[in-house]
Write a protein that holds these residues in place. Structure first.
Motif, PDB file in Angstrom:
ATOM      1  N   PHE A 110       0.828  -1.206   0.000  1.00  0.00           N
ATOM      2  CA  PHE A 110       0.000   0.000   0.000  1.00  0.00           C
ATOM      3  C   PHE A 110       0.864   1.259   0.000  1.00  0.00           C
ATOM      4  CE2 PHE A 110      -2.131   3.285   2.543  1.00  0.00           C
ATOM      5  CZ  PHE A 110      -3.365   3.385   1.931  1.00  0.00           C
ATOM      6  N   GLY A 111       1.906   1.258   0.810  1.00  0.00           N
ATOM      7  CA  GLY A 111       2.738   2.447   0.928  1.00  0.00           C
ATOM      8  C   GLY A 111       3.532   2.769  -0.316  1.00  0.00           C
ATOM      9  N   ALA A 112       3.934   1.733  -1.065  1.00  0.00           N
ATOM     10  CA  ALA A 112       4.736   1.937  -2.271  1.00  0.00           C
ATOM     11  C   ALA A 112       3.903   1.920  -3.545  1.00  0.00           C
ATOM     12  CB  ALA A 112       5.819   0.861  -2.354  1.00  0.00           C
ATOM     13  N   HIS A 113       2.593   1.690  -3.457  1.00  0.00           N
ATOM     14  CA  HIS A 113       1.678   1.609  -4.609  1.00  0.00           C
ATOM     15  C   HIS A 113       2.068   0.467  -5.552  1.00  0.00           C
ATOM     16  CE1 HIS A 113       0.949   5.640  -3.084  1.00  0.00           C
ATOM     17  NE2 HIS A 113       2.155   6.021  -3.486  1.00  0.00           N
ATOM     18  N   LYS A 114       2.651  -0.588  -4.996  1.00  0.00           N
ATOM     19  CA  LYS A 114       3.194  -1.658  -5.826  1.00  0.00           C
ATOM     20  C   LYS A 114       2.637  -3.018  -5.443  1.00  0.00           C
ATOM     21  CE  LYS A 114       7.811   0.298  -6.775  1.00  0.00           C
ATOM     22  NZ  LYS A 114       9.271   0.053  -6.632  1.00  0.00           N
ATOM     23  N   ILE A 115       2.738  -3.932  -6.399  1.00  0.00           N
ATOM     24  CA  ILE A 115       2.595  -5.348  -6.113  1.00  0.00           C
ATOM     25  C   ILE A 115       4.004  -5.921  -6.098  1.00  0.00           C
ATOM     26  CG2 ILE A 115       1.572  -7.537  -6.792  1.00  0.00           C
ATOM     27  CD1 ILE A 115      -0.413  -5.284  -6.022  1.00  0.00           C
ATOM     28  N   GLN A 116       4.321  -6.614  -5.015  1.00  0.00           N
ATOM     29  CA  GLN A 116       5.639  -7.220  -4.863  1.00  0.00           C
ATOM     30  C   GLN A 116       5.477  -8.699  -4.535  1.00  0.00           C
ATOM     31  OE1 GLN A 116       6.980  -4.401  -1.777  1.00  0.00           O
ATOM     32  NE2 GLN A 116       8.458  -3.582  -3.257  1.00  0.00           N
ATOM     33  N   ARG A 117       6.591  -9.416  -4.473  1.00  0.00           N
ATOM     34  CA  ARG A 117       6.537 -10.826  -4.104  1.00  0.00           C
ATOM     35  C   ARG A 117       7.855 -11.227  -3.455  1.00  0.00           C
ATOM     36  NH1 ARG A 117       6.813 -13.614 -10.168  1.00  0.00           N
ATOM     37  NH2 ARG A 117       9.049 -13.286 -10.507  1.00  0.00           N
ATOM     38  N   ILE A 118       7.802 -12.371  -2.787  1.00  0.00           N
ATOM     39  CA  ILE A 118       8.976 -12.907  -2.113  1.00  0.00           C
ATOM     40  C   ILE A 118       8.835 -14.414  -2.056  1.00  0.00           C
ATOM     41  CG2 ILE A 118       8.008 -12.788   0.221  1.00  0.00           C
ATOM     42  CD1 ILE A 118      10.772 -11.781   1.177  1.00  0.00           C
ATOM     43  N   SER A 119       9.938 -15.119  -2.003  1.00  0.00           N
ATOM     44  CA  SER A 119       9.887 -16.568  -1.883  1.00  0.00           C
ATOM     45  C   SER A 119       9.107 -16.964  -0.639  1.00  0.00           C
ATOM     46  CB  SER A 119      11.307 -17.132  -1.802  1.00  0.00           C
ATOM     47  OG  SER A 119      11.276 -18.499  -1.426  1.00  0.00           O
ATOM     48  N   ALA A 120       8.261 -17.996  -0.780  1.00  0.00           N
ATOM     49  CA  ALA A 120       7.475 -18.467   0.366  1.00  0.00           C
ATOM     50  C   ALA A 120       8.359 -19.016   1.469  1.00  0.00           C
ATOM     51  CB  ALA A 120       6.478 -19.525  -0.089  1.00  0.00           C
ATOM     52  N   ALA A 121       9.571 -19.425   1.130  1.00  0.00           N
ATOM     53  CA  ALA A 121      10.522 -19.937   2.132  1.00  0.00           C
ATOM     54  C   ALA A 121      11.473 -18.837   2.585  1.00  0.00           C
ATOM     55  CB  ALA A 121      11.299 -21.108   1.557  1.00  0.00           C
ATOM     56  N   PHE A 122      10.984 -17.604   2.632  1.00  0.00           N
ATOM     57  CA  PHE A 122      11.857 -16.454   2.907  1.00  0.00           C
ATOM     58  C   PHE A 122      12.414 -16.484   4.318  1.00  0.00           C
ATOM     59  CE2 PHE A 122       7.744 -14.831   4.422  1.00  0.00           C
ATOM     60  CZ  PHE A 122       8.098 -14.192   5.596  1.00  0.00           C
ATOM     61  N   ASN A 123      13.542 -15.777   4.462  1.00  0.00           N
ATOM     62  CA  ASN A 123      14.055 -15.415   5.777  1.00  0.00           C
ATOM     63  C   ASN A 123      14.344 -13.919   5.746  1.00  0.00           C
ATOM     64  OD1 ASN A 123      16.645 -15.020   4.581  1.00  0.00           O
ATOM     65  ND2 ASN A 123      17.107 -17.199   4.841  1.00  0.00           N
ATOM     66  N   SER A 124      14.983 -13.399   6.760  1.00  0.00           N
ATOM     67  CA  SER A 124      15.187 -11.957   6.861  1.00  0.00           C
ATOM     68  C   SER A 124      16.073 -11.393   5.758  1.00  0.00           C
ATOM     69  CB  SER A 124      15.784 -11.607   8.225  1.00  0.00           C
ATOM     70  OG  SER A 124      17.052 -12.241   8.393  1.00  0.00           O
ATOM     71  N   ALA A 125      16.875 -12.267   5.109  1.00  0.00           N
ATOM     72  CA  ALA A 125      17.788 -11.805   4.063  1.00  0.00           C
ATOM     73  C   ALA A 125      17.255 -12.009   2.655  1.00  0.00           C
ATOM     74  CB  ALA A 125      19.128 -12.530   4.203  1.00  0.00           C
ATOM     75  N   THR A 126      16.117 -12.641   2.486  1.00  0.00           N
ATOM     76  CA  THR A 126      15.574 -12.925   1.160  1.00  0.00           C
ATOM     77  C   THR A 126      15.159 -11.630   0.471  1.00  0.00           C
ATOM     78  OG1 THR A 126      14.730 -15.027   1.985  1.00  0.00           O
ATOM     79  CG2 THR A 126      13.855 -14.241  -0.118  1.00  0.00           C
ATOM     80  N   PRO A 127      15.558 -11.435  -0.799  1.00  0.00           N
ATOM     81  CA  PRO A 127      15.201 -10.181  -1.474  1.00  0.00           C
ATOM     82  C   PRO A 127      13.712 -10.107  -1.811  1.00  0.00           C
ATOM     83  CG  PRO A 127      16.340 -11.660  -2.983  1.00  0.00           C
ATOM     84  CD  PRO A 127      16.441 -12.287  -1.627  1.00  0.00           C
ATOM     85  N   ILE A 128      13.191  -8.893  -1.778  1.00  0.00           N
ATOM     86  CA  ILE A 128      11.823  -8.600  -2.202  1.00  0.00           C
ATOM     87  C   ILE A 128      11.853  -8.253  -3.684  1.00  0.00           C
ATOM     88  CG2 ILE A 128       9.838  -7.084  -1.872  1.00  0.00           C
ATOM     89  CD1 ILE A 128      11.056  -6.536   0.976  1.00  0.00           C
ATOM     90  N   GLU A 129      10.966  -8.837  -4.474  1.00  0.00           N
ATOM     91  CA  GLU A 129      10.927  -8.610  -5.913  1.00  0.00           C
ATOM     92  C   GLU A 129       9.737  -7.731  -6.278  1.00  0.00           C
ATOM     93  OE1 GLU A 129      10.572 -12.453  -7.629  1.00  0.00           O
ATOM     94  OE2 GLU A 129      12.278 -13.277  -6.530  1.00  0.00           O
ATOM     95  N   ASP A 130       9.971  -6.718  -7.103  1.00  0.00           N
ATOM     96  CA  ASP A 130       8.863  -5.934  -7.653  1.00  0.00           C
ATOM     97  C   ASP A 130       8.160  -6.736  -8.735  1.00  0.00           C
ATOM     98  OD1 ASP A 130       9.333  -3.782  -6.012  1.00  0.00           O
ATOM     99  OD2 ASP A 130      10.430  -2.617  -7.517  1.00  0.00           O
ATOM    100  N   VAL A 131       6.849  -6.588  -8.791  1.00  0.00           N
ATOM    101  CA  VAL A 131       6.045  -7.198  -9.854  1.00  0.00           C
ATOM    102  C   VAL A 131       5.493  -6.113 -10.772  1.00  0.00           C
ATOM    103  CG1 VAL A 131       3.966  -8.551 -10.356  1.00  0.00           C
ATOM    104  CG2 VAL A 131       5.446  -9.197  -8.427  1.00  0.00           C
TER     105      VAL A 131
END
Length: 344
Positions: A110-131
């Motif tokens: 909501f804050g960035a006006h974006k749809i993003q995604r991340i691996s379902a097996a994420f941890n604190s270091a996993t990168p966030i991907e813009d969609v």
């Protein structure tokens, strides 16, 4: 059908609480009003759980937070035991709807006006991907509302703020997104392959999808019916559930007077469950839009500062015969001391 309602409850000292409840609900029953139990607790310092989705293979649950403090928002991953497996920092950008697809958690930022995604097996270091970034299309045309005396009122809307909220995938892998402020439904075709620069197309830009009511969110939670002939949309401020015909693209009112209609989800029997965030309950609608079951209620503040029952339920997800609910517990009115959410 048995409907198990499991609620997430945010509290200041504990974070998020989990609840498990049993309730019987069918076309002749109004459900169990005292069926909510804790399931999980947010970590210390994390508050306002809103978005919710699940990995159907692992049954891990994902929760996003809708906070406005600096460096306050997280995406959390919970094990089936209710323990936090991982958390990812999103800084000060509030998060709304979540959806799971092909090993990824999709996020309405909501804050960035974006749809993003991340691996379902994420941890604190996993990168966030813009969609994709939602376009700015402005408010829909004014809505004319008839009065019983034959007169009419015209409601004008104003917004240049793209506000992604609800997310849902169709069977072909296309993602639908509601925009609460611009009164719109968008579609991203095959985001699994087009990210990070996916094209966003407008499916509907209709005054019924906007609101001048309270809470000030129009198009919110969205869900497709089983044959994907219609998209059902909660309009929170108007206390309505809307129906978008996917062939004609006509928007109509499906149900009225759902107090703060927020998250929506279909069960296996074809009933549409709606989180009524201002009524502190979850209701089920039949094919005619009639309320046939009500589950949960607010029963006060526990000794540890957490809500007993539901308080501003926001999002729903069903896993088998279990339903999980986020308790947003978000104070919205400016007056001090007039909301139980302030006591959480």
């Amino acid at each position: 059908m048995k409907a198990w309602l499991t609620g997430f409850t945010w509290c200041l000292s504990i974070g998020l609480t989990a609840a498990t409840q049993t309730a019987w609900a069918d076309d002749d029953s109004h459900g169990d009003r005292e069926a909510v139990q804790r399931f999980a607790t947010l970590p210390d310092g994390v508050r306002f759980p809103e978005g919710l989705t699940v990995n159907p293979a692992t049954r891990e649950i994902y929760v996003g937070t809708f906070d406005f403090g600096p460096n306050s928002n997280k995406l959390l991953r919970f094990a089936t035991s209710g323990q936090v497996v991982a958390q990812k920092d999103f800084g000060g950008t509030p998060l709304l709807g979540l959806a799971f697809a092909q090993g990824k958690v999709y996020i309405a930022n909501f804050g960035a006006h974006k749809i993003q995604r991340i691996s379902a097996a994420f941890n604190s270091a996993t990168p966030i991907e813009d969609v994709a970034t939602l376009p700015t299309i402005g408010a829909p045309i004014p809505r004319t509302v008839g009065n019983p005396d034959g007169s009419s009122d015209t409601v004008h809307f104003g917004s240049n703020f793209a506000a992604p909220n609800g997310l849902v995938f169709d069977k072909a892998g296309n993602l639908y997104v509601s925009d609460s402020f611009q009164g719109a439904i968008f579609r991203i075709n095959s985001p699994a392959v087009c990210a990070p620069n996916c094209t966003v197309s407008t499916v509907s830009h209709d005054s019924l999808l906007a609101t001048a009511g309270f809470p000030p969110f129009g198009a919110n939670g969205i869900a497709l019916n089983s044959d994907e002939s219609a998209l059902f949309i909660a309009n929170t401020g108007d206390d309505r559930v809307l129906k978008l015909d996917m062939k004609s693209m006509a928007v109509s009112v499906f149900a009225e007077s759902i107090n703060g209609a927020d998250g929506v989800v279909f069960d296996k029997q074809g009933r549409l469950w709606v989180a009524a965030n201002q009524a502190d309950e979850v209701v089920a609608l039949n094919a005619n839009g009639r309320v046939i079951a009500k589950l949960g209620e607010f029963e006060g503040i526990r000794h540890d500062g957490s809500p007993n029952g539901l308080l501003f339920p926001a999002s729903l997800v069903i896993i088998g015969d279990d339903m999980f609910v986020t308790n947003l517990a978000l104070p919205l009115t400016p007056a001090v001391g007039d909301e139980p959410e302030e006591d959480v």
